[in-house]
Structure formats: structure tokens, C-alpha cells
Design a protein around this motif. Structure first.
Motif, mmCIF file in Angstrom:
data_model
loop_
_atom_site.group_PDB
_atom_site.id
_atom_site.type_symbol
_atom_site.label_atom_id
_atom_site.label_comp_id
_atom_site.label_asym_id
_atom_site.label_seq_id
_atom_site.Cartn_x
_atom_site.Cartn_y
_atom_site.Cartn_z
ATOM 1 N N GLY A 1 0.794 -1.228 0.000
ATOM 2 C CA GLY A 1 0.000 0.000 0.000
ATOM 3 C C GLY A 1 0.828 1.280 0.000
ATOM 4 N N THR B 1 -0.891 4.988 -0.231
ATOM 5 C CA THR B 1 -0.661 5.862 0.921
ATOM 6 C C THR B 1 0.063 7.130 0.488
ATOM 7 O OG1 THR B 1 -0.470 3.862 2.257
ATOM 8 C CG2 THR B 1 0.266 5.911 3.282
ATOM 9 N N VAL C 1 5.707 1.658 5.360
ATOM 10 C CA VAL C 1 4.318 1.201 5.402
ATOM 11 C C VAL C 1 4.349 -0.299 5.687
ATOM 12 C CG1 VAL C 1 2.172 0.933 4.092
ATOM 13 C CG2 VAL C 1 3.622 2.935 3.698
ATOM 14 N N SER D 1 1.874 -3.857 7.284
ATOM 15 C CA SER D 1 0.705 -4.465 7.926
ATOM 16 C C SER D 1 1.259 -5.309 9.074
ATOM 17 C CB SER D 1 -0.031 -5.349 6.916
ATOM 18 O OG SER D 1 0.803 -6.441 6.565
ATOM 19 N N ASN E 1 -0.836 -0.015 7.779
ATOM 20 C CA ASN E 1 -1.892 -0.011 6.754
ATOM 21 C C ASN E 1 -2.693 -1.309 6.778
ATOM 22 O OD1 ASN E 1 -3.349 1.038 4.499
ATOM 23 N ND2 ASN E 1 -2.128 -0.245 3.131
ATOM 24 N N GLY E 2 -4.003 -1.165 6.834
ATOM 25 C CA GLY E 2 -4.890 -2.312 6.649
ATOM 26 C C GLY E 2 -4.843 -3.351 7.758
ATOM 27 N N TYR F 1 -2.445 5.032 11.658
ATOM 28 C CA TYR F 1 -3.082 3.743 11.371
ATOM 29 C C TYR F 1 -4.105 3.993 10.268
ATOM 30 C CZ TYR F 1 -1.182 2.595 15.972
ATOM 31 O OH TYR F 1 -0.343 2.406 17.042
ATOM 32 N N VAL F 2 -3.873 3.405 9.111
ATOM 33 C CA VAL F 2 -4.800 3.586 7.991
ATOM 34 C C VAL F 2 -5.636 2.318 7.855
ATOM 35 C CG1 VAL F 2 -4.996 4.045 5.517
ATOM 36 C CG2 VAL F 2 -3.099 5.051 6.823
ATOM 37 N N ARG G 1 -8.195 -0.539 6.375
ATOM 38 C CA ARG G 1 -8.564 -1.065 5.064
ATOM 39 C C ARG G 1 -9.936 -0.479 4.730
ATOM 40 N NH1 ARG G 1 -6.147 -4.092 1.952
ATOM 41 N NH2 ARG G 1 -7.345 -4.795 0.168
ATOM 42 N N GLN H 1 -11.942 8.294 5.705
ATOM 43 C CA GLN H 1 -10.651 7.813 5.189
ATOM 44 C C GLN H 1 -9.800 8.994 4.697
ATOM 45 O OE1 GLN H 1 -9.973 4.632 5.517
ATOM 46 N NE2 GLN H 1 -8.134 4.292 4.298
ATOM 47 N N TYR I 1 -5.967 10.136 5.995
ATOM 48 C CA TYR I 1 -4.778 10.442 5.187
ATOM 49 C C TYR I 1 -4.284 11.870 5.438
ATOM 50 C CZ TYR I 1 -5.158 6.106 2.466
ATOM 51 O OH TYR I 1 -5.183 4.786 2.076
#
Ligand code: ADP
Ligand code: SF4
Ligand code: MG
Length: 287
Positions: free
Chosen positions: A14, A18, A148, A150, A183-184, A208-209, A211, A234, A238
Motif C-alpha cells: 500500500g 498511501t 508502510v 501491515s 496499513n490495513g 493507522y490507515v 482497510r 478515510q 490520510y
């Protein structure tokens, strides 16, 4: 002086999504932004430009004797200047050397002097941080780097390798670590796992982004969520990540785990994840 920031991560984790959303958020707030894709996949800036292709720096270098800024860049959402370093002829050249040649060309063409950016973002493939892919953090190009990740082991493994490269080069003028962008994350243990990895390696999570379907839908239009869904939660996430990475001054030299230590650390988390799953099944929750 512009801030040069590198964003690393394993392939498919991602990074480009991102980075493009960060670029779009910064542009929306009035900043001049350049995004340089440093991944042979050459699709870093696609969602800033309605999904269109962009000739890469390396392709242009191969095909033309004279290169101009216009022939290797395009203006995307919010005025972001988009550049794709590109890759070698498959099976022939070295992608890392290509990144180095592409960045050299940007300096030769005075891209930074001409465009006068506030922020330059480098979106860099980080599966292997070989000498080539380390160029943006090694040669004093970027002053800080983010990763980035997970909670997947391979993504954490790639992050840990980046930390090794930063630890090696930071003392001689290389980039310092700004932190982790998670991410996710989905499983219940994912956030504590990433937080624990950050703590053990001497860094922190800057955002923390989640999903999100909004991201997937935007991608179908070739748009960031800043463009496709500017009032979504969302998009706000960002925007916060964008502020965090530009403002982050508490950079560190991380202390990566050795490969055996990383494996035993992961195994402990595996034990915990399985225990949690059993508990869920026992109370009839399931997943
Ligand atoms: P990378 O640049 O690291 O190779 P991409 O940014 O291209 O990875 O992302 C890979 C895929 O995952 C894309 O289809 C992208 O839309 C999707 N993706 C990335 N982040 C998210 C997210 N937070 N929510 C939903 N989809 C995401
Ligand atoms: Fe690939 Fe890096 Fe080796 Fe170049 S130096 S061929 S980019 S692994
Ligand atoms: Mg990418």
C-alpha cells in the motif's frame, strides 16, 4: 528548503496508495508537492492522474538523446508533479541503478530548483533494500524515511530490513527513521503486534490507515480518496498522516532485530494469535 521524505515498504503493501493520498492531502492544503515513484512497477502516481500511464525516466533516457522535465513528468491532482523512475529492461539491468540514474537526472534538469516544491515524496519498493533501492536514504537525498507495513510477517521483515539500512547509513549522512505507517490492520492482535515491533526497534507508529472500500472504489476511477471522497473519514485519516509525516521532527536511528530474534518474536505473536482464535471459537464467536 524542501523536505525530502522516502516511503518504503514491501511490494503490494500500500505504499503508492498511501503516498499518493498524502501527496493529494498536502496539495489540497496548498503545498507544492513532487512524488517520485521508485518502483520498477512505475504505477506510483497513477491515482493522482486518473489512472493514466506516464513514460518513465528510464524509458525516456533510453529512447531520447535530450530529455526535458516535461517529457518525464505530468501534473496530477492538486498540481502534484508526478515522476516515475521506472525500471530496467526485464531480465537485463539493475532496478537500483535505474533509481540512481533517475534521481541524478532530476538534479541535472534542475527539477527541484524549477518547481520549488515544499515536499518531495519518494515511493520506494522495499522488499530488498539492496544498494540500489537504498539510494534515496543512503546518499543524503531524503532526510527522513517512513515504512508502510501491515501485521504480516513479510511486511514486518521488509520494515526490519529497512531499519538495518537506516542504521548503517544514518551515521554518515543517510536518512533517519520517522516512523511506521500501519496499513490495513484487521486481526485483533494486529495493532498490538505492530506497536510492539515499533517499541522493540526504537520507533513509533505515526498513523493507522484502515482497510477501506472507499480506497478500492477510488482506485477504479484512478483517484485518491482526497479526490474521490474528500469528506470521507478515510480522507481525514490520510490528511492526519500527511501532517504527521511532514511535521515529524523526532526522527530516530532504529535498532532492528537480528533475523533469528525477529523469527522468535514472530513465533510468540503466533502463539498469542492462535490462543485468541481458540478463545473466540470457544465463546461461539468464530471469525
Ligand atoms: P504498493 O505500492 O506497496 O505495491 P499499492 O499502493 O499499489 O501497493 O496497493 C496495493 C493494493 O492494495 C491496491 O489495489 C490498493 O488500492 C490496495 N490498498 C492499499 N491500501 C489500502 C487500504 N487502506 N484500503 C483498501 N485498499 C488498499
Ligand atoms: Fe536488483 Fe538491487 Fe541487485 Fe540491482 S542491486 S540487480 S536492484 S537486487
Ligand atoms: Mg507501488
Amino acid at each position: 528548503a524542501p523536505k525530502h521524505i522516502a516511503i518504503y515498504g514491501k511490494g503490494g503493501i500500500g505504499k503508492s496508495t498511501t503516498t499518493s493520498n498524502i501527496s493529494a492531502a498536502l496539495a489540497e492544503s496548498g503545498q507544492r508537492v513532487i512524488q517520485v515513484g521508485c518502483d520498477p512497477k512505475a504505477d506510483s502516481t497513477t491515482i493522482l492522474r486518473g489512472g493514466a500511464d506516464l513514460p518513465t525516466v528510464l524509458d525516456t533516457l533510453r529512447e531520447r538523446s535530450r530529455t526535458t522535465i516535461e517529457s518525464i513528468s505530468a501534473i496530477g491532482f492538486g498540481g502534484v508533479l508526478c515522476i516515475e523512475a521506472g525500471g530496467p529492461v526485464p531480465g537485463v539491468g539493475c532496478a537500483g541503478r535505474g533509481i540512481s540514474a533517475a534521481i541524478d537526472l532530476l538534479y541535472e534538469l534542475d527539477v527541484f530548483e524549477t518547481f520549488k516544491p515544499d515536499v518531495v515524496l519518494y515511493d520506494v519498493l522495499g522488499d530488498v533494500v539492496c544498494g540500489g533501492f537504498a539510494v534515496p536514504i543512503r546518499d543524503g537525498i531524503a532526510s527522513k524515511a517512513f515504512v508502510v507495513t501491515s501485521s504480516d510477517f513479510m511486511a514486518i521483515f521488509a520494515a526490519n530490513n529497512l531499519f538495518k539500512a537506516i542504521q548503517k547509513y544514518a551515521p554518515t549522512g543517510g536518512a533517519r527513521l520517522g516512523g511506521i505507517i500501519a496499513n490495513g490492520l484487521q486481526a485483533s492482535y494486529a495493532r498490538p503486534l505492530v506497536d510492539d515491533f515499533a517499541a522493540r526497534t526504537g520507533t513509533r507508529v505515526v498513523g493507522y490507515v484502515p482497510r477501506s472500500l472507499t480506497v478500492a472504489q477510488g482506485e477504479l476511477y484512478g483517484q485518491t480518496v482526497i479526490e474521490s471522497a474528500p469528506r470521507s473519514e478515510q480522507a481525514d485519516i490520510y490528511r492526519a498522516v500527511a501532517r504527521a509525516i511532514v511535521d515529524e521532527e523526532e526522527t530516530t536511528v532504529p535498532h532492528p532485530l537480528s533475523d533469528p530474534d525477529l523469527k522468535s518474536w514472530a513465533r510468540q505473536w503466533g502463539d498469542r494469535a492462535f490462543a485468541e482464535e481458540k478463545k473466540l471459537v470457544a465463546v461461539g464467536g468464530g471469525i
